[in-house]
Design a protein around this motif. Structure first.
Motif, PDB file in Angstrom:
ATOM      1  N   THR A   1      22.198 -17.247 -18.251  1.00 19.44           N
ATOM      2  CA  THR A   1      21.555 -17.739 -19.488  1.00 19.44           C
ATOM      3  C   THR A   1      22.548 -17.841 -20.616  1.00 19.44           C
ATOM      4  O   THR A   1      22.567 -18.834 -21.377  1.00 19.44           O
ATOM      5  CB  THR A   1      20.403 -16.781 -19.873  1.00 19.44           C
ATOM      6  OG1 THR A   1      19.477 -16.706 -18.784  1.00 19.44           O
ATOM      7  CG2 THR A   1      19.678 -17.310 -21.108  1.00 19.44           C
ATOM      8  N   LYS A   2      23.449 -16.844 -20.755  1.00 19.76           N
ATOM      9  CA  LYS A   2      24.480 -16.887 -21.792  1.00 19.76           C
ATOM     10  C   LYS A   2      25.491 -18.005 -21.543  1.00 19.76           C
ATOM     11  O   LYS A   2      25.952 -18.666 -22.461  1.00 19.76           O
ATOM     12  CB  LYS A   2      25.189 -15.555 -21.861  1.00 19.76           C
ATOM     13  CG  LYS A   2      24.300 -14.423 -22.369  1.00 19.76           C
ATOM     14  CD  LYS A   2      25.049 -13.109 -22.382  1.00 19.76           C
ATOM     15  CE  LYS A   2      24.145 -11.969 -22.879  1.00 19.76           C
ATOM     16  NZ  LYS A   2      24.860 -10.661 -22.885  1.00 19.76           N
ATOM     17  N   LEU A   3      25.832 -18.203 -20.248  1.00 19.95           N
ATOM     18  CA  LEU A   3      26.782 -19.288 -19.935  1.00 19.95           C
ATOM     19  C   LEU A   3      26.168 -20.649 -20.235  1.00 19.95           C
ATOM     20  O   LEU A   3      26.861 -21.591 -20.658  1.00 19.95           O
ATOM     21  CB  LEU A   3      27.198 -19.212 -18.456  1.00 19.95           C
ATOM     22  CG  LEU A   3      28.072 -17.986 -18.070  1.00 19.95           C
ATOM     23  CD1 LEU A   3      28.349 -17.981 -16.573  1.00 19.95           C
ATOM     24  CD2 LEU A   3      29.405 -18.034 -18.848  1.00 19.95           C
ATOM     25  N   ALA A   4      24.886 -20.775 -19.989  1.00 22.20           N
ATOM     26  CA  ALA A   4      24.227 -22.047 -20.251  1.00 22.20           C
ATOM     27  C   ALA A   4      24.150 -22.343 -21.731  1.00 22.20           C
ATOM     28  O   ALA A   4      24.188 -23.506 -22.171  1.00 22.20           O
ATOM     29  CB  ALA A   4      22.807 -22.056 -19.652  1.00 22.20           C
ATOM     30  N   GLN A   5      24.073 -21.299 -22.531  1.00 18.28           N
ATOM     31  CA  GLN A   5      24.036 -21.517 -23.987  1.00 18.28           C
ATOM     32  C   GLN A   5      25.408 -21.873 -24.520  1.00 18.28           C
ATOM     33  O   GLN A   5      25.567 -22.538 -25.502  1.00 18.28           O
ATOM     34  CB  GLN A   5      23.514 -20.229 -24.675  1.00 18.28           C
ATOM     35  CG  GLN A   5      22.044 -19.940 -24.343  1.00 18.28           C
ATOM     36  CD  GLN A   5      21.591 -18.650 -24.976  1.00 18.28           C
ATOM     37  OE1 GLN A   5      22.417 -17.909 -25.557  1.00 18.28           O
ATOM     38  NE2 GLN A   5      20.302 -18.337 -24.853  1.00 18.28           N
TER      39      GLN A   5
END
Length: 321
Positions: A317-321
């Protein structure tokens, strides 16, 4: 009443002659049911019959509620009674194994079975006005299914009664065998030993005590001991009791010691019980596979892998943001 008439008109209009035939059969079944219930109620409330039963007059035997009910249901019993002698004998044997030795037991069983087959379909037909969207074919299917359920429910009940009684007899047989060995070795004969064991088991194992008391009563009435013991094995239907009775009959035939034969059989039976317990214990590992796979392993994987999965979801989720 209007709803019933409308349902009947729709029913006859949809199916034509088949519907008329079906309704005629349903009306005949309802009439037969009402006549049978009326005869049953009249038999119960008849003061002459009740008085004769209390005084022991008439046939010389006390009229019980079961006998009166069987007499009232005899017409219904004739409907479902099988024509094959082999099937009738099988049902009689099952009734005896279940503990129902009355002469009217078979008639009562088939009478109740006939009512169980007829009443559910009639109830379905009477409840049809409450379901206006149901079709004629569905109504006939539901009625037939209700009758079939009533048929198999009686058979399942009888099988369950047989299994329950045989379980009770099997549970009390080891104690009875040990007591019988002690009584015979102490100097009692076979008949007094059976009477003493029956008295001792009257509280802890009443079913087996009743059977042994019946064997003793047959011997005292003049029945040969071998025949009385064979009747015991036929009434119970247990392999363990059949083996003991065969051993006793063979012992009496050849004139050997009953105490020694019972002692040997008791030791063999104890070994057999030990082997059966070991067999059941060996099956536990295999039986535990299914609850482990269905219940324990999913919760175990959820606890072990759950945090890692949650961490991976956070990272992606953090990488996608």
């Amino acid at each position: 009443m209007d709803a019933i008439l409308i349902a009947l008109q729709d029913f006859l209009g949809d199916s034509g002659s088949a519907g008329i035939l079906f309704m005629a059969l349903a009306a005949a079944a309802a009439f037969a049911l009402s006549m049978g219930l009326s005869a049953f109620i009249m038999g119960l409330v008849d003061p002459v019959r009740r008085r004769l039963g209390q005084l022991g007059l008439g046939s010389g035997e006390r009229l019980t509620a079961a006998a009166t009910m069987a007499e009232s249901l005899s017409n219904f019993a004739a409907i479902v009674t099988p024509r094959s002698d082999r099937e009738r004998q099988r049902i009689e044997r099952l009734l005896i194994h279940a503990g129902y030795r009355s002469p009217s037991a078979r008639t009562l069983y088939y009478g109740v079975k006939a009512l169980a087959v007829m009443i559910p379909p009639i109830a379905v037909l009477l409840a049809s006005p409450l379901l206006p969207k149901i079709t004629t074919n569905q109504l006939m299917l539901y009625a037939a299914g209700a009758g079939y359920l009533g048929w198999i429910s009686c058979s399942m009940w009888l099988d369950r009664q047989v299994a329950t009684r045989q379980r009770a007899l099997r549970a009390g047989f080891p104690d009875a065998l040990d007591l019988l060995v002690v009584c015979v070795e102490s100097g009692l004969g076979l008949a007094p030993a059976l009477a003493r064991v029956a008295d001792e088991l009257a509280v802890s194992h009443p079913a087996l005590g009743e059977e042994l008391a019946l064997v003793n009563a047959e011997m005292r009435a003049g029945v040969e001991r071998g025949a009385a013991l064979k009747n015991l094995s036929e009434r119970t239907g247990l392999e363990d009791i059949r083996g003991m009775t065969a051993l006793l009959v063979q012992t009496m035939r050849f004139g050997t010691s009953i105490a020694d034969a019972l002692r040997v059989y008791s030791e063999e039976f104890r070994d057999k019980r030990t082997q059966a317990a070991e067999e059941q214990a060996a099956k536990i590992g295999t039986k535990m596979i299914f609850p482990l796979v269905l219940f324990l392993f999913p919760s175990f994987f959820l606890v072990v892998i759950g945090p890692a999965v949650i961490g991976l979801i956070d990272v992606f989720t953090k990488l996608a943001q």
